[in-house]
Write a protein that holds these residues in place. Structure first.
Motif, PDB file in Angstrom:
ATOM      1  N   ASP A  60     -71.535  -2.556  -1.707  1.00  0.00           N
ATOM      2  CA  ASP A  60     -70.721  -1.548  -2.366  1.00  0.00           C
ATOM      3  C   ASP A  60     -71.071  -1.630  -3.851  1.00  0.00           C
ATOM      4  O   ASP A  60     -70.591  -2.534  -4.555  1.00  0.00           O
ATOM      5  N   THR A  63     -70.597  -5.752  -5.068  1.00  0.00           N
ATOM      6  CA  THR A  63     -70.394  -6.711  -3.984  1.00  0.00           C
ATOM      7  C   THR A  63     -71.350  -6.440  -2.826  1.00  0.00           C
ATOM      8  O   THR A  63     -71.562  -5.286  -2.443  1.00  0.00           O
ATOM      9  N   VAL A  95     -69.778 -11.372  -4.997  1.00  0.00           N
ATOM     10  CA  VAL A  95     -69.555 -10.522  -6.154  1.00  0.00           C
ATOM     11  C   VAL A  95     -70.548 -10.909  -7.248  1.00  0.00           C
ATOM     12  O   VAL A  95     -70.703 -12.096  -7.560  1.00  0.00           O
ATOM     13  N   LYS A 155     -68.340  -1.785  -6.398  1.00  0.00           N
ATOM     14  CA  LYS A 155     -67.574  -3.041  -6.482  1.00  0.00           C
ATOM     15  C   LYS A 155     -68.459  -4.234  -6.807  1.00  0.00           C
ATOM     16  O   LYS A 155     -67.989  -5.376  -6.782  1.00  0.00           O
TER      17      LYS A 155
END
Length: 123
Positions: free
Chosen positions: A72, A77, A22, A75
């Motif tokens: 993604d 991430t 992340v 997100k």
């Protein structure tokens, strides 16, 4: 920019793991992302990279066909899906981000690094 990697662990040969990373502190979609790994006593090596949009990916020969990098952007991430794991895949895996011209196979081209997550594959 901060990168937080997770998902490592102990798995038997032939098994699977999915790593996640992340990213915060910068617009994720502006970053090319990569995974590197470092086994005990060895130099850090390139594993896989993905372009900003996710439209381009590249892999080290040693993992091609077994690992899949994806992202993604909603997100923030990046993922590394690892299948058919082998004992020689044992290493600390690092995610890295590059905000310049494009992804690279060379660790010195990356601007930001996560803390690493340990993957251990038992035989």
């Amino acid at each position: 920019v901060q990168l937080q990697a997770s998902g490592g662990g102990l798995v038997q040969a032939g098994g699977s793991l999915r790593l996640s990373c992340v990213v915060s502190g910068r617009t994720f979609s502006s970053l090319n992302m990569a995974w590197f790994r470092q086994a005990p006593g060895k130099e850090r090596e390139f594993v896989a990279a993905i372009s900003r949009s996710g439209g381009e990916t590249t892999y080290a020969e040693s993992v091609k066909g077994r690992f899949t990098i994806s992202r993604d952007n909603a997100k923030n991430t990046v993922y590394l899906q690892m299948t058919s794991l082998k004992p020689e895949d044992t290493a600390v895996y690092y995610c890295a981000a590059e905000g310049g011209l494009g992804y690279s196979y060379y660790s010195h081209d990356y601007d930001y690094w996560g803390q690493g997550t340990l993957v251990t594959v038992s035989s």
